[in-house]
Design a protein around this motif. Structure first.
Motif, PDB file in Angstrom:
ATOM      1  N   LEU A  17      70.824  17.403  21.637  1.00 30.03           N
ATOM      2  CA  LEU A  17      69.605  18.155  21.901  1.00 30.03           C
ATOM      3  C   LEU A  17      68.386  17.246  22.125  1.00 30.03           C
ATOM      4  CD1 LEU A  17      69.578  21.167  22.009  1.00 30.03           C
ATOM      5  CD2 LEU A  17      68.971  21.232  19.621  1.00 30.03           C
ATOM      6  N   PHE A  18      68.119  16.396  21.152  1.00 29.23           N
ATOM      7  CA  PHE A  18      66.981  15.491  21.280  1.00 29.23           C
ATOM      8  C   PHE A  18      67.427  14.148  21.848  1.00 29.23           C
ATOM      9  CE2 PHE A  18      65.121  18.615  18.612  1.00 29.23           C
ATOM     10  CZ  PHE A  18      63.775  18.556  18.868  1.00 29.23           C
ATOM     11  N   ALA A  19      68.700  13.794  21.577  1.00 32.24           N
ATOM     12  CA  ALA A  19      69.184  12.496  22.037  1.00 32.24           C
ATOM     13  C   ALA A  19      69.108  12.387  23.555  1.00 32.24           C
ATOM     14  CB  ALA A  19      70.618  12.282  21.562  1.00 32.24           C
ATOM     15  N   SER A  20      69.392  13.506  24.265  1.00 33.70           N
ATOM     16  CA  SER A  20      69.385  13.417  25.725  1.00 33.70           C
ATOM     17  C   SER A  20      67.977  13.092  26.226  1.00 33.70           C
ATOM     18  CB  SER A  20      69.905  14.719  26.332  1.00 33.70           C
ATOM     19  OG  SER A  20      69.108  15.798  25.907  1.00 33.70           O
ATOM     20  N   GLU A  21      66.958  13.697  25.593  1.00 29.46           N
ATOM     21  CA  GLU A  21      65.583  13.385  26.004  1.00 29.46           C
ATOM     22  C   GLU A  21      65.234  11.930  25.651  1.00 29.46           C
ATOM     23  OE1 GLU A  21      63.398  15.464  27.450  1.00 29.46           O
ATOM     24  OE2 GLU A  21      64.201  17.470  27.095  1.00 29.46           O
ATOM     25  N   TYR A  22      65.685  11.530  24.477  1.00 28.87           N
ATOM     26  CA  TYR A  22      65.353  10.195  23.983  1.00 28.87           C
ATOM     27  C   TYR A  22      65.968   9.125  24.881  1.00 28.87           C
ATOM     28  CZ  TYR A  22      64.984   6.400  20.560  1.00 28.87           C
ATOM     29  OH  TYR A  22      64.698   5.230  19.919  1.00 28.87           O
ATOM     30  N   GLU A  23      67.240   9.336  25.258  1.00 26.39           N
ATOM     31  CA  GLU A  23      67.918   8.326  26.069  1.00 26.39           C
ATOM     32  C   GLU A  23      67.344   8.229  27.479  1.00 26.39           C
ATOM     33  OE1 GLU A  23      71.902   9.634  25.712  1.00 26.39           O
ATOM     34  OE2 GLU A  23      72.165   8.703  23.741  1.00 26.39           O
ATOM     35  N   ARG A  81      71.550   4.906  14.396  1.00 26.78           N
ATOM     36  CA  ARG A  81      72.759   4.321  14.955  1.00 26.78           C
ATOM     37  C   ARG A  81      73.875   5.358  14.898  1.00 26.78           C
ATOM     38  NH1 ARG A  81      74.518   1.083  11.162  1.00 26.78           N
ATOM     39  NH2 ARG A  81      72.630   1.108   9.928  1.00 26.78           N
ATOM     40  N   ALA A  82      74.801   5.303  15.821  1.00 25.53           N
ATOM     41  CA  ALA A  82      76.020   6.128  15.784  1.00 25.53           C
ATOM     42  C   ALA A  82      75.707   7.565  15.393  1.00 25.53           C
ATOM     43  CB  ALA A  82      77.029   5.515  14.811  1.00 25.53           C
ATOM     44  N   ARG A  83      74.740   8.178  16.117  1.00 25.25           N
ATOM     45  CA  ARG A  83      74.292   9.499  15.673  1.00 25.25           C
ATOM     46  C   ARG A  83      75.368  10.560  15.780  1.00 25.25           C
ATOM     47  NH1 ARG A  83      72.214   9.358  20.987  1.00 25.25           N
ATOM     48  NH2 ARG A  83      70.375   8.111  20.590  1.00 25.25           N
ATOM     49  N   GLU A  84      76.370  10.336  16.644  1.00 21.45           N
ATOM     50  CA  GLU A  84      77.458  11.310  16.749  1.00 21.45           C
ATOM     51  C   GLU A  84      78.253  11.366  15.448  1.00 21.45           C
ATOM     52  OE1 GLU A  84      77.046   8.674  18.644  1.00 21.45           O
ATOM     53  OE2 GLU A  84      76.233   9.515  20.491  1.00 21.45           O
ATOM     54  N   MET A  85      78.314  10.233  14.751  1.00 17.90           N
ATOM     55  CA  MET A  85      79.017  10.192  13.474  1.00 17.90           C
ATOM     56  C   MET A  85      78.193  10.873  12.390  1.00 17.90           C
ATOM     57  SD  MET A  85      81.693   8.492  14.248  1.00 17.90           S
ATOM     58  CE  MET A  85      82.354   8.216  12.603  1.00 17.90           C
ATOM     59  N   LEU A  86      76.917  10.652  12.450  1.00 12.39           N
ATOM     60  CA  LEU A  86      76.033  11.091  11.379  1.00 12.39           C
ATOM     61  C   LEU A  86      75.763  12.599  11.444  1.00 12.39           C
ATOM     62  CD1 LEU A  86      74.222  10.172   9.067  1.00 12.39           C
ATOM     63  CD2 LEU A  86      72.441   9.697  10.722  1.00 12.39           C
ATOM     64  N   LEU A 106      66.474  20.910  13.965  1.00 14.88           N
ATOM     65  CA  LEU A 106      65.697  19.989  13.129  1.00 14.88           C
ATOM     66  C   LEU A 106      66.521  18.736  12.806  1.00 14.88           C
ATOM     67  CD1 LEU A 106      63.133  19.385  11.582  1.00 14.88           C
ATOM     68  CD2 LEU A 106      64.064  20.602   9.631  1.00 14.88           C
ATOM     69  N   GLN A 107      67.789  18.944  12.406  1.00 15.96           N
ATOM     70  CA  GLN A 107      68.622  17.786  12.061  1.00 15.96           C
ATOM     71  C   GLN A 107      68.794  16.868  13.274  1.00 15.96           C
ATOM     72  OE1 GLN A 107      68.399  18.298   9.094  1.00 15.96           O
ATOM     73  NE2 GLN A 107      70.252  19.041   8.115  1.00 15.96           N
ATOM     74  N   SER A 108      68.927  17.490  14.452  1.00 12.20           N
ATOM     75  CA  SER A 108      69.095  16.708  15.677  1.00 12.20           C
ATOM     76  C   SER A 108      67.893  15.797  15.928  1.00 12.20           C
ATOM     77  CB  SER A 108      69.290  17.666  16.844  1.00 12.20           C
ATOM     78  OG  SER A 108      69.246  16.981  18.060  1.00 12.20           O
ATOM     79  N   SER A 109      66.709  16.306  15.600  1.00  9.66           N
ATOM     80  CA  SER A 109      65.516  15.487  15.822  1.00  9.66           C
ATOM     81  C   SER A 109      65.478  14.312  14.849  1.00  9.66           C
ATOM     82  CB  SER A 109      64.262  16.335  15.679  1.00  9.66           C
ATOM     83  OG  SER A 109      64.000  16.609  14.314  1.00  9.66           O
ATOM     84  N   LEU A 110      66.166  14.445  13.701  1.00  6.20           N
ATOM     85  CA  LEU A 110      66.124  13.370  12.704  1.00  6.20           C
ATOM     86  C   LEU A 110      67.057  12.224  13.059  1.00  6.20           C
ATOM     87  CD1 LEU A 110      66.109  15.429   9.371  1.00  6.20           C
ATOM     88  CD2 LEU A 110      64.179  14.550  10.669  1.00  6.20           C
ATOM     89  N   VAL A 111      68.130  12.511  13.801  1.00  2.00           N
ATOM     90  CA  VAL A 111      69.100  11.448  14.094  1.00  2.00           C
ATOM     91  C   VAL A 111      68.805  10.773  15.425  1.00  2.00           C
ATOM     92  CG1 VAL A 111      70.915  12.532  12.746  1.00  2.00           C
ATOM     93  CG2 VAL A 111      70.770  13.001  15.178  1.00  2.00           C
TER      94      VAL A 111
END
Lengths: 455, 56, 248
Positions: free
Chosen positions: A305-311, A390-395, A381-386
């Motif tokens: 969710l947020f990772a795509s924007e971040y990357e 590192r390795a956010r897919e794991m976390l 919310l959790q997505s915005s925290l990771v």
């Protein structure tokens, strides 16, 4: 009253002190170039001035008082970051239209055309940005920064990846699209500063080495330009973000088709695993598979969710818009809720067909819809925290699943009633629990996401 | 009855081992990190005394 | 300039050393209260009618649970204060408290499980109190995981503060779970007026809680000092690195 003023700015990133007391002022209409070696802190200075980094000490004010960490003060701020904030699956025109909507600029079609014209992209306006060369992306980034008729413009190396013609066009672009704006830009090339008729300040090891106190600009401003443009309506901005994500998903097909196949796969695999042992208790298999797969699918989609924007580097573009960051959370929540509800309802159909149970009922559909809202409120919310872990897919599963347990319990409770395993009377309480979880986490997310986003 | 006491014993020892083990672990870590800090401070202060500093 | 930089460093402190009066007093209080708590748990408190001796696990089980709740409350307070004030010691407090809260929750689950094996005959029951406690444990383990997965210290502090606030929602759920759902778990006999606990047992329980509280304070202090030392180590390394770059 300076258009941009920084006083004694100190910024630390991690253990490292990047800016060590930078003071700087730009008159309205003035152009200033920040030059300095790699690692001098140019990017950090521009990000701090745009409100993307919170200084440890010191102050930034735009137009003599606006704090850029306040959304309203960012209306009329044009920003081009280290990477242009562009969505590869949207065309140039669509990128600009989204930016205009996010800034509440209505009737901006003419402005968009003029921006495209001035950066030399009119002919390529309908091509997807992913097919653009790096230089064309930079031109579009400039158009994006100059789109909102800004009175304050911050450009991080505007000449980066531009060819000689592009660099030569820079002054024309600024003159045409932001004639009265105060422009602060960083560059390695002092010729660019000369071409733009800019005062030069030097940054080295986090300090300005040339006198940077406010001095009247050589060309005096023609307008006062002090009144900040009106920020957009919050709801409209959230709507624009949801529509943008829907369009990106429609083009890129990164989530929904894969999630659908994932849920079907989960149905088949879990059914095969459990049906042998629980052959006579098909209902137990069905409801277990339903809720586990909804939870897993939501976690899978939530991670992106947020990772795509971040990357893509577009998160900065959203954060620099004159919209309260809670709007970003709400838009991402809505997107995830829609996706989760979609795959949940699909799973009701899959399981009804595969296991021959009557899962496709009003109460289970209602449960899937409300549970999707509740689970998405948590996961957004959790997505915005990771986002920068590192390795956010794991976390992400570790973070996402425990607080979502009440949603699982309520969903199972309602489904048990629907399958007439338990009396239907208890369903009301479970729906209540789902609503409580959704409301509690939406509130927490709205309040806390801006805290997480503030750097 | 003896079983009863055995469970009681296991329960109490689990708690004591857990809590004291943690205390000993953290204290040990504090000590080792401080030693390292001390070394680094020495390295940082060294050039003040003499100019022959660039050994690291 | 360089000299000024090195003398900026705080003087070497012997944080947590037994020699410091405050610490010495804490350790004395710890030993005394622990000794008293053990004495009372095994000698003063009478045997129970039904469960005979094994009920005495209560004197470590209940304080673990309460201190876990308190620790997670402190996590939330530290997180809120960090987001408001931005001072890293609030974040250190939250981190230390979370780790110790997880430790106490683990001990609470383990002792509860042992007691359950003796009284119920099984190690685990899918009971609301047990289940919600386990979920709370997962939430704070994920808090610690999040911390270890984010390298940038500023982002780590911000993100974990948010999670520290969100996580505390689980505490009242665990607390009230025995009242909201039918539960096998013994209900609190302290908050119940006229609850079945004899006064000696109650006193013993309160002494145990006090001893665990002292232990909590000692552990939090020590853990925060460790974190401070580690942070200082990081910035010293950074300084040394910068200086070597300067002189290169």
């Amino acid at each position: 009253m300076p258009a941009i003023a920084a006083t004694d700015l100190v910024v630390r990133l991690g253990q490292r002190q990047i800016l060590r007391g930078v003071s700087l002022a730009l008159a309205p209409g003035e152009r200033v170039a920040v030059v300095g070696p790699n690692g001098a802190g140019k990017t950090t200075l521009l990000r701090a001035l745009a409100g993307l980094i919170r200084p440890r000490r010191g102050q930034v004010s735009l137009r003599g008082g606006g704090d850029p960490s306040q959304p309203a003060a960012r209306a009329g701020l044009g920003f081009l970051g280290h990477r242009p904030s562009l969505y590869p699956h949207l065309s140039a025109r669509e990128n600009l239209a989204f930016a205009a909507r996010l800034r509440g600029a209505s009737g901006s079609a003419a402005r968009i055309e003029s921006a495209l014209e001035n950066v030399g992209l009119a002919a390529d306006a309908n091509r997807l940005v992913r097919d653009y060369s790096r230089g064309m992306q930079q031109r579009l980034g400039l158009a994006l920064a100059l789109l909102p008729e800004p009175d304050v413009v911050l450009l991080d190396e505007p000449d980066a990846s531009l060819d000689a013609a592009g660099v030569g066009d820079l002054p024309l672009m600024l003159d045409a699209l932001a004639p009265h704006a105060a422009v602060l830009f960083s560059t390695h090339d002092e010729r660019v500063a000369q071409a733009l008729d800019a005062r030069v300040v030097r940054l080295a090891s986090g300090r300005l080495t040339e006198d940077s106190r406010y001095a009247p600009a050589p060309h005096t401003p023609t307008t006062r330009g002090q009144a900040a443009p009106r920020p957009p309506g919050f709801v409209r901005a959230v709507g624009a973000m949801i529509a943008k994500d829907a369009r990106v998903e429609w083009r890129a097909r990164e989530q929904v088709p894969t999630l659908l196949i994932f849920t079907l796969l989960a149905a088949v695999v879990f059914d095969m695993a459990f049906i042998a042992a629980l052959g006579s208790e098909v209902a137990a298999v069905a409801l277990g598979v339903l809720w586990v797969s909804v939870q897993l699918a939501a976690t899978l989609a939530g991670t992106r969710l947020f990772a795509s924007e971040y990357e893509r580097g577009t998160l900065d573009g959203l954060l620099v818009a004159p919209v309260d960051p809670s709007g970003i959370y709400l838009a991402k929540f809505a997107l995830l809720a829609i996706e989760t509800a979609f795959v949940g309802v699909a799973q009701l159909i899959f399981l009804s067909l595969l296991l021959n149970v009557s899962l496709f009922q009003a109460s289970t559909i209602g449960a899937v819809l409300l549970a999707s809202a509740a689970i998405s409120a948590i996961l957004a919310l959790q997505s915005s925290l990771v986002v920068n872990a590192r390795a956010r897919e794991m976390l992400m599963p570790l973070l996402a699943i425990p607080p979502a347990v009440p949603v699982l319990l309520a969903g199972v409770g309602i489904t048990l009633g629907a399958l007439e395993v338990t009396p239907a009377g208890q369903q009301g309480a479970w729906f209540g629990l789902l609503a409580v979880v959704a409301v509690v986490f939406l509130t927490l997310g709205t309040v806390l996401y801006p805290q997480a986003a503030r750097t | 009855m003896t079983n009863d006491l055995l469970y009681l014993f296991i329960g109490f020892s689990a708690v004591w081992v857990g809590v004291f083990g943690y205390l000993v672990y953290v204290t040990g870590r504090v000590r080792s990190v401080r030693d390292e800090l001390h070394d680094l401070r020495g390295q940082l202060d060294a050039p003040q005394a003499g100019p022959k500093a660039s050994s690291h | 300039m360089r000299q000024a930089r090195t003398t900026e460093l705080p003087p070497p402190r012997r944080l947590g050393a037994l020699r410091e009066p405050a610490n010495a007093a804490l350790y004395v209080a710890l030993l005394l209260s622990m000794g008293l708590a053990i004495f009372m748990a095994f000698v003063v408190a009478p045997a129970e009618r039904v469960q005979a001796e094994v009920y005495r696990i209560l004197f470590v089980h209940v304080p673990s649970a309460w201190l876990a709740f308190a620790a997670f409350g402190v996590v939330a307070v530290g997180s809120v204060m960090f987001l408001i004030r931005g001072k890293s010691h609030w974040d250190r407090l939250a981190h230390a408290s979370a780790e110790i809260g997880v430790l106490f929750t683990t001990l609470c689950l383990v002792t509860g499980s042992i007691w359950g094996r003796s009284v119920w005959g099984v190690w685990w029951q899918w009971d609301p109190r047990l289940t919600t406690t386990l979920i709370m444990w997962f939430i704070y383990v994920s808090y610690l995981a999040l911390r270890s997965y984010i390298d940038d210290p500023d982002a780590r502090r911000r993100m974990s503060s948010v999670l520290g606030i969100v996580g505390v929602v689980s505490v009242p759920i665990v607390w009230f779970s025995v009242e909201w759902w039918r539960s096998l778990h013994p209900t609190p006999s302290i908050t119940n007026p006229g609850g079945g606990m004899p006064p000696e047992m109650l006193t013993t329980l309160l002494v145990s809680v006090a001893a665990f509280t002292v232990f909590y304070v000692v552990l939090v202090r020590q853990r925060m000092q460790l974190e401070l030392a580690v942070t200082e180590l990081g910035s010293l390394r950074e300084r040394l690195h910068e200086r070597n770059e300067d002189s290169a």
